[in-house]
Design a protein around this motif. Structure first.
Motif, PDB file in Angstrom:
ATOM      1  N   GLN B  23       4.892  -4.134  -4.746  1.00 51.03           N
ATOM      2  CA  GLN B  23       5.545  -5.183  -3.964  1.00 51.03           C
ATOM      3  C   GLN B  23       6.192  -4.575  -2.728  1.00 51.03           C
ATOM      4  N   ILE B  24       5.734  -5.013  -1.566  1.00 50.62           N
ATOM      5  CA  ILE B  24       6.293  -4.508  -0.312  1.00 50.62           C
ATOM      6  C   ILE B  24       6.696  -5.708   0.550  1.00 50.62           C
ATOM      7  N   LEU B  25       7.992  -5.894   0.737  1.00 48.40           N
ATOM      8  CA  LEU B  25       8.477  -7.008   1.562  1.00 48.40           C
ATOM      9  C   LEU B  25       8.584  -6.541   3.011  1.00 48.40           C
ATOM     10  N   GLU B  26       8.401  -7.478   3.905  1.00 47.99           N
ATOM     11  CA  GLU B  26       8.567  -7.151   5.327  1.00 47.99           C
ATOM     12  C   GLU B  26       9.566  -8.100   5.966  1.00 47.99           C
ATOM     13  N   PHE B 175       9.478  -2.352  -2.575  1.00 50.36           N
ATOM     14  CA  PHE B 175       9.738  -1.737  -1.286  1.00 50.36           C
ATOM     15  C   PHE B 175      10.067  -2.817  -0.260  1.00 50.36           C
ATOM     16  N   GLY B 176      10.754  -2.416   0.779  1.00 47.17           N
ATOM     17  CA  GLY B 176      11.024  -3.319   1.893  1.00 47.17           C
ATOM     18  C   GLY B 176      10.986  -2.556   3.203  1.00 47.17           C
ATOM     19  N   VAL B 177      10.495  -3.216   4.241  1.00 47.77           N
ATOM     20  CA  VAL B 177      10.510  -2.614   5.575  1.00 47.77           C
ATOM     21  C   VAL B 177      11.063  -3.681   6.516  1.00 47.77           C
ATOM     22  N   ALA B 178      12.031  -3.303   7.348  1.00 48.12           N
ATOM     23  CA  ALA B 178      12.631  -4.264   8.280  1.00 48.12           C
ATOM     24  C   ALA B 178      12.798  -3.602   9.634  1.00 48.12           C
ATOM     25  N   GLY B 186       4.346  -2.599   8.326  1.00 47.48           N
ATOM     26  CA  GLY B 186       5.210  -1.949   7.345  1.00 47.48           C
ATOM     27  C   GLY B 186       4.498  -1.807   6.009  1.00 47.48           C
ATOM     28  N   GLN B 187       3.839  -2.882   5.587  1.00 45.51           N
ATOM     29  CA  GLN B 187       3.118  -2.828   4.310  1.00 45.51           C
ATOM     30  C   GLN B 187       2.033  -1.763   4.358  1.00 45.51           C
TER      31      GLN B 187
END
Lengths: 397, 412
Positions: B23-26, B175-178, B186-187
């Protein structure tokens, strides 16, 4: 980057990022300007307004400079009690009124001033400014109120963090024992009377001792007008307001083991040498996050304390480890402009920084400080590091 | 406004990256000058043994990786002027770092290197262990809180490594990328660097019969009261009522707890009602420092009685004030409110915190967004709040007098 840094280099990546940003800003015509208005009003109150159009909050920050007050009671204890009462506002219920708007009041005392700040969302600025007129007035204080507040401060004294106990210790060690301990002691807090409170408030809550900083997303003229309005409640003083004396310097004492701290008094951060010392302080805290950097600025001088830290860091500092030194210098050099910029990231920190500097040096603001960053050479940084190492005063909690 | 914008951007871009169940949030924000990477690692064991190892592991991640020495790692993760975060929490850990805009590859490399190629050398491990003996708390309050948190076990290196290998498996993590990048970047940057790693098969970690480090002693100058209550699911039945009740008790200087303990009775200077994020949800936690001359049970009884005695004073205005502060917690950085980001920090609207909050909510299966919480909270009334506070504070309520006791209960 300044060519004055031949050996202590920021990493190339950082250089590229900064240069790219500067070039892009110039091309796009977005070099930031800071519309700041500063004035000393006829009644002696100092005001500064900073328009921050992008902000979604506002802040109004009062600094009541207590330097040179002459009173019979223990000044630190009396100031501490006064700070608690000032935070209640003239109505005694300022916190509840402010929080109903989604705004809030904070208060603290430093070696130079009592600070009261009022912060909140920009949408509530107008209503909040009406409430801010309560700041600087004292609520009706009965004996019950006084005793209750004394009990609360007794509890507070039990919770003073190590870093502030180090600051307290530093004042005494560095020839500043004559300045009030802003916490007071358990015994002296109990001894403060109505008369003491009256005597201090009569001297303190006068226009020449008040600085007001307003920061927020409004036109600078409007912010300045609001600050001016808030200043009208303070009366002029017939007495001249004293300034700090130059602090005495201290003997050299080796660095402290963990649990202790290291303190120095430096020139104001309006001077490159003061900024270099601040850079080293920041560098220490970045290299070892167990080190807490405490920085009490003023327009005249700054008290800097390094509190805590891991044993290996203390050892590296004490033994003159060259790698450690280079790491601290590099980290501090990189962090310095970012730290100054971070003081202006929100209206709350911006107004606090401006009020603190202006309170003791009318001409000094973040812009003046930032303009001197490029004068911080590698020689100044090296000298500052060596000074921390050789002349830092060991403090204990 | 900023909150709304973030929420919209997230709705567009936050499709969960499905490959390998990772799981990768953006949260792209083109106005940002940096890119933030966040990771949440669950580990559902909360007993003292695991808690001690878990805290040790969080600190060990800072010692460098197989790709970056400790100093290099420190230098590269400080390019935006902040230190990177490794925070052990109850049942989960979070790691966050940021890099300047345009450095997506560097950030992804650093994050995956820290998480999946940490050095975890035995020498570093022993050095770190020795510093725990010398660690001094920053404040009496921290000392008191620390004395209630996990008593630190002396881990064995082999067990410590096994814990790492069991927990740090990509498809268990979120995970998260902002920040400054285009949707999808990001993903892709994270996903392309994830190792294909499975958790090793174990029959549970061996529990060495080593004595724990002596827990920090509680300061004697005051009596520290801590009470924890069953976890709250914000999107579950009663979640919004409990959330608002926590704000009535703990938000601002005019909160009910501050009013009852400090302002009316002078029993304390500092008192908190917090929502501490755990793997099981938010754990309501009361903390107060009061007079030293009482045994803990009596001190808690005084706190409980004060809170209940003043309930009749609570009005609709108090609930409205708490609601205003609650709804604002996501938009404005406030100094005193209950909603915590991790075991040490409060939630703020900074992009760093917003991505961390969303990653934690995803980790714990919370399906709502902050925006969707608003109407639910607006329906809560004074009676709901009073009922919830009474439920927490009535004599027969299910609560534990401190976390240490609770953790021991979990491990038995």
């Amino acid at each position: 980057m300044s060519p004055a840094h031949p050996t202590v280099r920021a990493p190339s990546l950082h250089n590229e990022v900064v240069l790219t940003w500067l070039c892009a800003s110039l091309v796009l015509g977005q070099v930031p300007r800071t519309p700041v208005f500063r004035q000393e009003l006829p009644n002696g109150t100092r005001i500064v307004a900073h328009s921050m159009p992008e902000a979604d909050t506002f802040s109004v920050h009062f600094a009541f400079r207590h330097v040179g007050l002459e009173v019979n009671a223990d000044l630190g204890s009396t100031l501490h009690l006064l700070e608690h009462f000032l935070a209640r506002g003239e109505s005694g219920s300022l916190a509840a009124k402010a929080e109903s708007l989604g705004t809030w009041v904070e208060a603290y005392t430093t070696r130079e001033a009592i600070h009261v700040a009022f912060t909140g969302p920009a949408s509530e600025m107008e209503a909040a400014l009406a409430l801010a007129e309560e700041i600087g007035g004292l609520p009706r204080i009965t004996l019950d109120h006084l005793e209750l507040e004394q009990r609360i401060i007794q509890h507070e004294l039990n919770l003073i963090p190590r870093s502030l106990r180090h600051v307290r210790s530093a004042w005494n060690l560095i020839g500043e024992g004559s300045r009030p301990d802003p916490f007071g002691s358990a015994e002296s807090i109990q001894g403060v009377t109505f008369d003491d409170l009256n005597q201090v408030s009569e001297q303190l809550l006068v226009a020449p001792r008040v600085s007001i900083a307003m920061s927020g997303p409004a036109a600078v003229d409007d912010l300045a007008a609001a600050a001016e309005q808030l200043a009208t409640r303070f009366r002029p003083s017939g007495e001249p307001v004293a300034d700090w004396a130059t602090p005495e310097w201290s003997p050299s004492i080796p660095p402290s083991p963990p649990g202790g701290g290291l303190a120095i008094i430096t020139p104001s951060i309006g001077q490159p040498a003061g900024l270099a010392n601040l850079a080293i302080l920041l560098g220490f805290s970045l290299v070892d996050r167990e080190w807490e950097p405490i920085y009490q600025p003023s327009g005249i001088s700054s008290l800097m304390v390094l509190s805590g830290g891991n044993p290996e860091s203390w050892m590296a500092l004490q033994q003159g480890d060259a790698n450690f030194r280079a790491e601290v210098l590099n980290a501090g050099y990189r962090a310095l402009p970012q730290w100054i910029a971070s003081q202006q990231r929100s209206p709350a920190s911006d107004a606090a920084f401006r009020a603190t500097l202006m309170s003791s040096n009318f001409a000094l603001g973040p812009e003046q400080v930032l303009a001197r960053v490029d004068l911080v050479s590698v020689e100044l940084l090296s000298a500052a590091y060596d000074r921390w190492r050789q002349e830092g005063v060991r403090v204990r909690a | 406004m900023r909150f709304l914008l973030s929420a919209c951007v997230l709705l567009i871009a936050a499709a969960i990256f499905a490959e390998d169940r990772v799981q990768i949030l953006e949260m792209p924000d083109t106005s940002a000058d940096r890119i933030i990477f966040e990771a949440a690692i669950p580990y559902p064991e909360s007993d003292l043994w695991h808690q001690g190892h878990w805290e040790m592991l969080a600190q060990s991640l800072r010692q460098g990786s197989q790709d970056f020495g400790r100093q290099e790692l420190r230098r590269l993760t400080q390019l935006t002027g902040t230190n990177f975060v490794t925070q052990a929490n109850d049942g989960w850990m979070r790691v966050q770092l940021s890099v300047p805009a345009g450095e997506m590859d560097l950030g992804a490399l650093l994050m995956t290197s820290i998480l999946f190629r940490p050095s975890l050398r035995e020498d570093d491990f022993r050095l770190l262990l020795s510093t725990l003996d010398d660690a001094t708390p920053r404040s009496p309050w921290e000392q008191a809180v620390g004395s209630r948190r996990a008593a630190r076990w002396r881990p064995h290196f082999e067990e410590f490594r096994l814990l790492y290998e069991t927990a740090f498996v990509p498809d268990q993590m979120v995970f998260g990328v902002a920040g400054s990048f285009r949707s999808g970047e990001g993903q892709a940057a994270i996903a392309s660097r994830l190792p294909r790693r499975q958790a090793p098969r174990t029959d549970g970690l061996r529990r060495t019969p080593q004595p724990p480090l002596a827990p920090p002693t509680e300061p004697s100058a005051f009596r520290f009261v801590e009470r924890i209550f069953p976890e709250v699911q914000l999107d579950g039945a009663g979640g919004p009522q409990q959330l608002l009740a926590a704000y009535v008790l703990g938000a601002g200087f005019s909160s009910h707890l501050t009013s009852a303990l400090r302002e009316r009775r002078g029993l304390s200077y500092r008192q908190e009602f917090l929502l501490v994020p755990t793997l099981a949800g938010y754990r309501p936690t009361l903390r107060a420092a009061t007079d030293a001359d009482q045994i803990e049970a009596d001190a808690w009884e005084r706190v409980r009685e004060a809170v209940l005695a003043d309930l009749a004073e609570l009005s609709d205005a108090d609930v409205e004030r708490a609601r205003t502060l609650l709804l604002q917690s996501f938009d404005v950085a406030m100094p005193y409110h209950p909603l915590m980001l991790d075991a040490e920090r409060l939630v703020s609207p900074a992009l760093e915190d917003q991505i961390a909050l969303r990653v934690y909510w995803t980790l714990t299966g919370m399906t709502l967004t902050p925006e969707q919480l608003r109407p639910l909270v607006e329906n809560v009334e004074l009676e709901d709040v009073l009922e919830q506070i009474e439920r927490w504070f009535k004599p027969s309520s299910r609560s534990n007098h401190n976390l240490l006791t609770w953790l021991r209960g979990q491990s038995s």
